[in-house]
Design a protein around this motif. Structure first.
Motif, PDB file in Angstrom:
ATOM      1  N   LEU A  87       0.808  -1.220   0.000  1.00  0.00           N
ATOM      2  CA  LEU A  87       0.000   0.000   0.000  1.00  0.00           C
ATOM      3  C   LEU A  87       0.842   1.272   0.000  1.00  0.00           C
ATOM      4  CD1 LEU A  87      -2.848  -1.082   2.446  1.00  0.00           C
ATOM      5  CD2 LEU A  87      -2.981  -0.810  -0.051  1.00  0.00           C
ATOM      6  N   ASP A 115       0.356   2.975  -3.280  1.00  0.00           N
ATOM      7  CA  ASP A 115      -1.003   3.299  -3.717  1.00  0.00           C
ATOM      8  C   ASP A 115      -1.058   4.720  -4.282  1.00  0.00           C
ATOM      9  OD1 ASP A 115      -3.936   2.046  -3.203  1.00  0.00           O
ATOM     10  OD2 ASP A 115      -4.012   4.243  -3.092  1.00  0.00           O
ATOM     11  N   ASP A 116      -1.956   4.965  -5.220  1.00  0.00           N
ATOM     12  CA  ASP A 116      -2.104   6.288  -5.822  1.00  0.00           C
ATOM     13  C   ASP A 116      -2.625   7.332  -4.829  1.00  0.00           C
ATOM     14  OD1 ASP A 116      -1.217   5.394  -8.284  1.00  0.00           O
ATOM     15  OD2 ASP A 116      -3.248   5.002  -9.033  1.00  0.00           O
ATOM     16  N   ASP A 117      -3.386   6.897  -3.841  1.00  0.00           N
ATOM     17  CA  ASP A 117      -4.004   7.809  -2.878  1.00  0.00           C
ATOM     18  C   ASP A 117      -3.048   8.062  -1.714  1.00  0.00           C
ATOM     19  OD1 ASP A 117      -5.560   9.015  -0.841  1.00  0.00           O
ATOM     20  OD2 ASP A 117      -7.369   7.979  -1.517  1.00  0.00           O
ATOM     21  N   VAL A 132      -3.998   6.594   1.689  1.00  0.00           N
ATOM     22  CA  VAL A 132      -3.734   5.161   1.848  1.00  0.00           C
ATOM     23  C   VAL A 132      -2.273   4.966   2.230  1.00  0.00           C
ATOM     24  CG1 VAL A 132      -3.639   2.935   0.663  1.00  0.00           C
ATOM     25  CG2 VAL A 132      -5.590   4.465   0.294  1.00  0.00           C
ATOM     26  N   ARG A 133      -1.365   5.653   1.523  1.00  0.00           N
ATOM     27  CA  ARG A 133       0.062   5.552   1.844  1.00  0.00           C
ATOM     28  C   ARG A 133       0.331   6.025   3.271  1.00  0.00           C
ATOM     29  NH1 ARG A 133       0.195   8.224  -3.049  1.00  0.00           N
ATOM     30  NH2 ARG A 133       1.298  10.048  -2.202  1.00  0.00           N
TER      31      ARG A 133
END
Length: 70
Positions: free
Chosen positions: A16, A19-21, A24-25
């Motif tokens: 994660l 992750d693009d978001d 989330v990271r």
């Protein structure tokens, strides 16, 4: 207890980190720091080099500090 009950998810939290978001990271860093997941140290260090979001960079630094205290 929290760390022991989710420690098996460390590889998922590491995934994660890319992750693009950014939220989330950021949450993945939080989880890895609370787990003191030494297995994630290299991935966190690598992500720190590439991370563009300041909040996530701060979370990575915090997670690494938690891991290094183990």
């Amino acid at each position: 207890d929290f760390p022991e009950s989710v420690a098996h998810l460390t590889p998922t939290f590491v995934e994660l980190l890319s992750d693009d978001d950014h939220r989330v990271r950021d949450n993945a860093c939080w989880a890895l720091g609370h787990l003191q997941a030494s297995a994630a140290q290299a991935a966190l260090e690598e992500q720190l080099q590439d991370e563009s979001n300041e909040s996530v960079r701060n979370s990575i630094a915090w997670a690494l500090s938690e891991i290094e205290t183990v």
